[in-house]
Design a protein around this motif. Structure first.
Motif, short mmCIF file in Angstrom:
data_model
loop_
_atom_site.label_atom_id
_atom_site.label_comp_id
_atom_site.label_asym_id
_atom_site.label_seq_id
_atom_site.Cartn_x
_atom_site.Cartn_y
_atom_site.Cartn_z
N ALA A 203 53.79 49.78 29.05
CA ALA A 203 52.81 49.88 30.31
C ALA A 203 51.67 51.04 30.14
CB ALA A 203 53.68 49.98 31.63
N GLY A 204 52.17 52.26 29.47
CA GLY A 204 51.04 53.15 29.26
C GLY A 204 49.95 52.58 28.32
N ILE A 205 50.14 51.85 27.39
CA ILE A 205 49.29 51.36 26.38
C ILE A 205 48.48 50.29 27.07
CG2 ILE A 205 48.85 49.85 24.41
CD1 ILE A 205 51.59 51.20 23.26
N LEU A 206 49.07 49.52 27.99
CA LEU A 206 48.37 48.66 28.88
C LEU A 206 47.41 49.18 30.10
CD1 LEU A 206 51.09 45.64 29.64
CD2 LEU A 206 49.32 45.84 28.02
N THR A 207 47.90 50.54 30.27
CA THR A 207 47.07 51.14 31.36
C THR A 207 45.65 51.49 30.93
OG1 THR A 207 49.07 52.26 32.59
CG2 THR A 207 46.75 53.25 32.64
N SER A 208 45.62 51.99 29.66
CA SER A 208 44.28 52.48 29.05
C SER A 208 43.61 51.34 28.16
CB SER A 208 44.71 53.36 27.92
OG SER A 208 45.29 54.51 28.57
N THR A 209 44.19 50.24 28.25
CA THR A 209 43.65 48.95 27.47
C THR A 209 43.24 47.88 28.35
OG1 THR A 209 45.78 48.51 26.80
CG2 THR A 209 44.56 49.49 25.32
N VAL A 210 44.15 46.91 28.72
CA VAL A 210 43.88 45.72 29.68
C VAL A 210 43.93 45.90 31.22
CG1 VAL A 210 44.40 44.22 27.57
CG2 VAL A 210 46.23 44.87 29.33
N GLY A 211 44.59 47.14 31.40
CA GLY A 211 44.61 47.35 32.89
C GLY A 211 45.44 46.52 33.75
N VAL A 212 46.76 45.99 33.24
CA VAL A 212 47.67 45.31 34.08
C VAL A 212 49.05 45.88 33.72
CG1 VAL A 212 46.39 43.37 34.40
CG2 VAL A 212 47.98 43.70 32.18
N ALA B 48 42.63 51.34 47.27
CA ALA B 48 43.73 50.85 48.26
C ALA B 48 44.66 49.88 47.71
CB ALA B 48 43.20 50.37 49.58
N TYR B 49 44.17 48.96 47.06
CA TYR B 49 45.08 47.97 46.45
C TYR B 49 45.98 48.51 45.33
CZ TYR B 49 46.92 44.42 43.35
OH TYR B 49 47.63 43.67 42.37
N GLY B 50 45.38 49.58 44.53
CA GLY B 50 45.98 50.22 43.53
C GLY B 50 47.33 51.16 44.37
N GLY B 51 47.06 51.64 45.31
CA GLY B 51 48.11 52.43 46.04
C GLY B 51 49.03 51.61 46.52
N TYR B 52 48.75 50.41 47.04
CA TYR B 52 49.75 49.48 47.68
C TYR B 52 50.64 48.92 46.64
CZ TYR B 52 51.50 45.97 50.91
OH TYR B 52 52.64 45.35 51.56
N PHE B 53 50.25 48.15 45.61
CA PHE B 53 50.86 47.50 44.78
C PHE B 53 50.62 47.78 43.28
CE2 PHE B 53 52.23 43.67 42.33
CZ PHE B 53 53.53 43.72 42.44
N GLY B 54 49.35 47.81 43.14
CA GLY B 54 48.71 48.24 42.01
C GLY B 54 48.39 47.41 40.41
#
Length: 253
Positions: A16-25, A151-157
């Motif tokens: 998930a860390g790799i996805l955070t910095s690449t595809v964002g899901v 706001a969406y990121g804080g709710y579910f992300g």
């Protein structure tokens, strides 16, 4: 959790860390894993947000060169994503999760489409625009949509990074690699604010948080190095494909 469950959560944090910095899901990988190992959905959601915060921090550090290119936009993203996250985090704790989760797959599908068509649509808009100067600042409408994304990121992300890329892609004329860096920075800002709130008033599984954090801090930095080297067209295609696949998975389950 058994030792095998702990190993799975650690691996999920790395991926998930790799996805955070690449595809964002990223949360579409880590959140279901936490639920699968036995955490209640709301506890899994809050623990996932806290545990994935190091990925945003290390990913943003990895993109520090891109973030320094347009400091005004970077500050605007920090403020909008952070302020929006306050509202989203409180909504998560106050409202039933089903209220928002029902529309999550459709939001992700819609933003994936926007990311895919953004280059052509942006070219069309530039050709018909009266102002020919490149847009390297965050306008009022862009700031509003960035705040809603926070706001969406804080709710579910899940998919918030894809949404932020769509917002910045349409609202600015920045290079795609810079938009990708700002997306990672926005996820970090949203998660940091939500973490402060969740640590203060939410139920957390600290073992899950620690395992996710350990994996995600490595994955976030590795993902930034991957994302910087991938051609824009390849990275954009990956975002669209992964986002559509994740949204489809959520719809059928």
């Amino acid at each position: 959790m058994t030792w095998l469950d702990q190993l799975v959560v650690l691996a999920a944090g790395l991926g998930a860390g790799i996805l955070t910095s690449t595809v964002g899901v990223a949360s579409l990988l880590s959140f279901p894993v936490l639920v699968a190992v036995g955490l209640p959905p709301v506890v899994a959601n809050t623990s996932n947000t806290v545990g994935m915060t190091p990925a945003g921090l290390s990913g943003s550090f990895g993109y520090r060169r891109e973030l320094a290119e347009h400091p005004g936009v970077t500050v605007a993203v920090l403020i909008t994503a952070g302020c929006g996250s306050v509202a989203g985090s409180l909504l998560l704790l106050w409202l039933p999760g089903s209220v928002f989760e029902a529309v999550v797959p459709w939001l992700i599908l819609g933003t994936c489409v926007l990311v895919g068509v953004q280059p052509r649509l942006s070219r069309f808009l530039r050709q018909h625009a009266t102002d020919t100067e490149p847009r390297v600042r965050v306008s009022g409408p862009t700031a509003v949509f960035a705040t809603l994304t926070g706001a969406y990121g804080g709710y579910f992300g899940a998919g918030s990074g894809v949404m932020m890329m769509a917002v910045l892609g349409f609202g600015t004329d920045l290079e795609f690699r810079t938009v990708n860096a700002l997306k990672t920075f926005a996820v970090m800002a949203s998660n940091v604010v939500a973490t402060v709130i969740f640590v203060a008033i939410a139920d957390l599984d600290w073992l899950a948080v620690g395992l996710l954090a350990a994996g995600s801090v490595v994955g976030g930095y590795v993902g930034a190095r991957i994302g910087r080297r991938l051609p824009a067209a390849v990275l954009r295609s990956m975002i669209v494909v992964v986002g559509i696949g994740a949204a489809t998975f959520m719809l059928v389950h």
